[in-house]
Motif scaffolding. Sequence first.
Motif, PDB file in Angstrom:
ATOM      1  N   THR A   1     -22.101   7.576 -15.152  1.00  0.00           N
ATOM      2  CA  THR A   1     -21.280   7.865 -13.901  1.00  0.00           C
ATOM      3  C   THR A   1     -20.822   6.691 -14.053  1.00  0.00           C
ATOM      4  N   LEU A   2     -21.428   5.265 -14.797  1.00  0.00           N
ATOM      5  CA  LEU A   2     -20.266   3.669 -15.401  1.00  0.00           C
ATOM      6  C   LEU A   2     -19.101   3.999 -16.002  1.00  0.00           C
ATOM      7  N   ALA A   3     -19.520   5.000 -17.389  1.00  0.00           N
ATOM      8  CA  ALA A   3     -18.319   4.350 -18.351  1.00  0.00           C
ATOM      9  C   ALA A   3     -17.674   5.873 -17.464  1.00  0.00           C
ATOM     10  N   LEU A   4     -17.901   6.635 -16.519  1.00  0.00           N
ATOM     11  CA  LEU A   4     -17.261   7.661 -15.911  1.00  0.00           C
ATOM     12  C   LEU A   4     -15.984   6.723 -15.259  1.00  0.00           C
ATOM     13  N   ALA A   5     -16.460   5.787 -14.228  1.00  0.00           N
ATOM     14  CA  ALA A   5     -15.910   4.894 -13.416  1.00  0.00           C
ATOM     15  C   ALA A   5     -15.164   3.747 -14.092  1.00  0.00           C
ATOM     16  N   ALA A   6     -15.989   3.409 -15.414  1.00  0.00           N
ATOM     17  CA  ALA A   6     -14.302   2.500 -16.141  1.00  0.00           C
ATOM     18  C   ALA A   6     -13.021   3.261 -16.473  1.00  0.00           C
ATOM     19  N   ALA A   7     -13.684   4.899 -17.160  1.00  0.00           N
ATOM     20  CA  ALA A   7     -12.760   5.292 -17.157  1.00  0.00           C
ATOM     21  C   ALA A   7     -11.357   5.385 -16.167  1.00  0.00           C
ATOM     22  N   LEU A   8     -12.206   6.098 -14.956  1.00  0.00           N
ATOM     23  CA  LEU A   8     -11.164   6.246 -14.124  1.00  0.00           C
ATOM     24  C   LEU A   8     -10.749   4.993 -13.577  1.00  0.00           C
ATOM     25  N   SER A   9     -11.191   3.474 -13.209  1.00  0.00           N
ATOM     26  CA  SER A   9     -10.691   2.727 -13.248  1.00  0.00           C
ATOM     27  C   SER A   9      -9.316   2.635 -14.204  1.00  0.00           C
ATOM     28  N   ALA A  10      -9.803   2.217 -15.684  1.00  0.00           N
ATOM     29  CA  ALA A  10      -8.608   2.728 -16.489  1.00  0.00           C
ATOM     30  C   ALA A  10      -7.100   3.710 -16.230  1.00  0.00           C
ATOM     31  N   HIS A  11      -8.075   4.491 -16.048  1.00  0.00           N
ATOM     32  CA  HIS A  11      -6.418   5.453 -15.263  1.00  0.00           C
ATOM     33  C   HIS A  11      -5.874   5.333 -13.720  1.00  0.00           C
ATOM     34  N   GLY A  12      -6.384   3.574 -13.475  1.00  0.00           N
ATOM     35  CA  GLY A  12      -5.559   3.392 -11.575  1.00  0.00           C
ATOM     36  C   GLY A  12      -6.466   4.463 -10.878  1.00  0.00           C
ATOM     37  N   ALA A  13      -7.469   4.939 -10.956  1.00  0.00           N
ATOM     38  CA  ALA A  13      -7.958   5.566 -10.483  1.00  0.00           C
ATOM     39  C   ALA A  13      -8.449   4.789  -8.414  1.00  0.00           C
ATOM     40  N   ASP A  14      -8.779   4.887  -7.423  1.00  0.00           N
ATOM     41  CA  ASP A  14      -9.100   4.585  -7.000  1.00  0.00           C
ATOM     42  C   ASP A  14     -10.802   4.423  -6.514  1.00  0.00           C
ATOM     43  N   VAL A  15     -11.688   4.223  -7.435  1.00  0.00           N
ATOM     44  CA  VAL A  15     -13.342   5.067  -7.440  1.00  0.00           C
ATOM     45  C   VAL A  15     -14.339   4.370  -6.460  1.00  0.00           C
ATOM     46  N   ARG A  16     -14.761   5.141  -5.628  1.00  0.00           N
ATOM     47  CA  ARG A  16     -16.413   4.302  -4.936  1.00  0.00           C
ATOM     48  C   ARG A  16     -17.670   5.363  -5.158  1.00  0.00           C
ATOM     49  N   LEU A  17     -19.151   4.189  -5.439  1.00  0.00           N
ATOM     50  CA  LEU A  17     -20.066   4.732  -6.241  1.00  0.00           C
ATOM     51  C   LEU A  17     -21.152   4.574  -5.491  1.00  0.00           C
TER      52      LEU A  17
END
Length: 459
Positions: A341-357
Motif C-alpha cells: 500500500t505504501l509503495a502504491l501510495a508513493a507511486a500514486l502521489s508521483a502521478h499527482g493523485a490525491d490519496v487517503r490511507l
Amino acid sequence: MTASNTSPLHRSVCDRSARITIWGAGFIGLSAATAFAQEGFHCAIVDVDASRVRCINAGTVPLPGFEDRVQLDPQTLRDGRLRAVSPDDKDALDAQIHLICVNTDRDGKAFQDPLQAVLKAIGSAHRADRELLVSIESTVSVRWLDLVLPLLTGATGVVGTGIHLATAPRRDWLLDPEMNLRSLPRVVGTLSPASQPLVTELYGTVSDVVHMAGDWTRAALSKSVENLYRYVDLVLTNQLAAAYPDLDMAEVFRLAGTKWNVPSLHPSIGIGGYCIPLSPHYAGDGLLGEGQLPLVDSALDWDAAHPSRVAEWLTNKFDGPIGILGISYAPDVHVPQGSPTLALAAALSAHGADVRLHDPFLSTEEVIARGEGARALSWPEDLAAVRTLVIATPHTVYADLPDHLSALADPPTVIDSLGKLREAFAGTKVRYVEIGTPALWAEHNPVLGNGSSVSDGTR
Ligand SMILES: NC(=O)c1ccc[n+]([C@@H]2O[C@H](COP(=O)([O-])OP(=O)(O)OC[C@H]3O[C@@H](n4cnc5c(N)ncnc54)[C@H](O)[C@@H]3O)[C@@H](O)[C@H]2O)c1
C-alpha cells in the motif's frame, strides 16, 4: 545417544535446567521464548526496545494484532521462567544457549547490524571453559554466516571448540493459528556434525518435526529458497494478469490451482511483507545482477515497476480522490514493513493523485508519518470523500464495507486487490473490480448492466 555420552550442555537441555536467552522480542523471539518457557526452560528475552521489555514483564504482548498468536502465560512470568531484559543483563549474557531472533531487514532491505551486535555481545560474555550454543533463527544470507565465528570469538580470541553454531530459520503463517512453531516442520542445521544431537534435542522440545540439514548453510538457504519460489510465482501471476487484461485471470489462476502440484495464486496491487519480497536479497546475496540468477533479476526489475504500473492504471481509468484500505501486508496485524500500500501510495502521489490511507492497526499519526505524502482516511466517515477505494488488505473490520458503501448515494468504485470481498459485494449497487478480472462488477451488478462506461479497460 545415551545420557552418559552426551555433553553437559546436552544433558541440561534434556533435564530442562539449561537457561536460554532469546535475542529480539518480535513475533519470532517472543513465540520462541514462550514455547521454551512452557517446556520448562528458564528463558530471558532480550530487546533494545525498552517498551517491548516493559510490556512483556507486565504480561502484555507488545505486538498489535499478535495478541492471540503468542501465548504469554502469566504463570511463566510469575515463576521467573520467562522474563524480559535489556541487552546488558548479566544473567542473560551468561546463558549457554542463545537464540538470535532479531530483525534482519530495514527499510525493505536485508540488514545485518542487529545480528552483528548480538553476536559481539554474546562473544564478549563467553567463557572458554564452557560450551555455548548460538542458533540463528532470523532469516539470513548464507554469506553472513562467514562472519559469525569471527564476531563471536573476536572479543575474547577464544577459538570455538566448545561452540555449537546452528541456523534454525522460522516458518510462520500468520493467517492460520494452527500453522505454528509446534506444528510446522522445523529445518535446522549445524556448522559441525558434533552439534547435531544437541540441536535436535533442543528444537524437538518445541517442534513436533525437526529436519536436520546436512549443514547450517543449507538450512539457512532453504528458508530464502522456499520464499523465493513464492516470490517468482507471484511476480509471474501479476505479469500474466497484466498480459491478459480482458480475461478473468483470477478464475484462470483458481482453475490452474486445482492441479495437485500448482498453488492457487491471486494477482494483486503488490507483493508485501518482509519475507517474500526480501527473499531474492537473502537467497541472491552476491549473485544478483551477475547473470547467475537471471530469472530472479528479471522478476525484481519487473516487480519494482509494479506500483507505478498500478498507479498509472488507477489514475487513467478511475476518478480521485483514491482511498486505500489496509497498510499492513497481512490482515489483522500491525506490520507496516514491506507494505504494498505504501509503495502504491508513493507511486500514486508521483502521478499527482490525491490519496487517503486507512489501517485499523495504525494510528492517524503513524499513517501520516509513513504515508508517502498521502492523507489519513477516517473510517468509515471519509468513505464518501473518495471516488475510488482500493481494498489492499482484507482486515476483518472491512467486512462492513459493503454495508457502509451501499448506504451512500454515490459510492466510490471498489478495487479489490485480492478479491476477498467479491461475494460480499455481489448484488450491491457498488461498482466492484477485482484485480485480475475485467470489470467483474458489471456481472455482479445487473443494475449497472454490462455496457457501463467503466467496463472498458479496467484491467
Ligand atoms: N514475523 C514473521 O512472521 C517471520 C517469519 C519468518 C522469519 N522471520 C524472521 O525472523 C526475524 C525476526 O522477525 P520479527 O518479525 O520477530 O522481527 P521484529 O522486527 O518484530 O523484532 C525484532 C526485535 O529485535 C530487536 N532487536 C534489534 N536489535 C537488537 C539487539 N541488538 N539486541 C536485542 N534486540 C534487538 C528489535 O528491537 C525488535 O524488537 C527476522 O529475520 C525475520 O525476517 C519472521
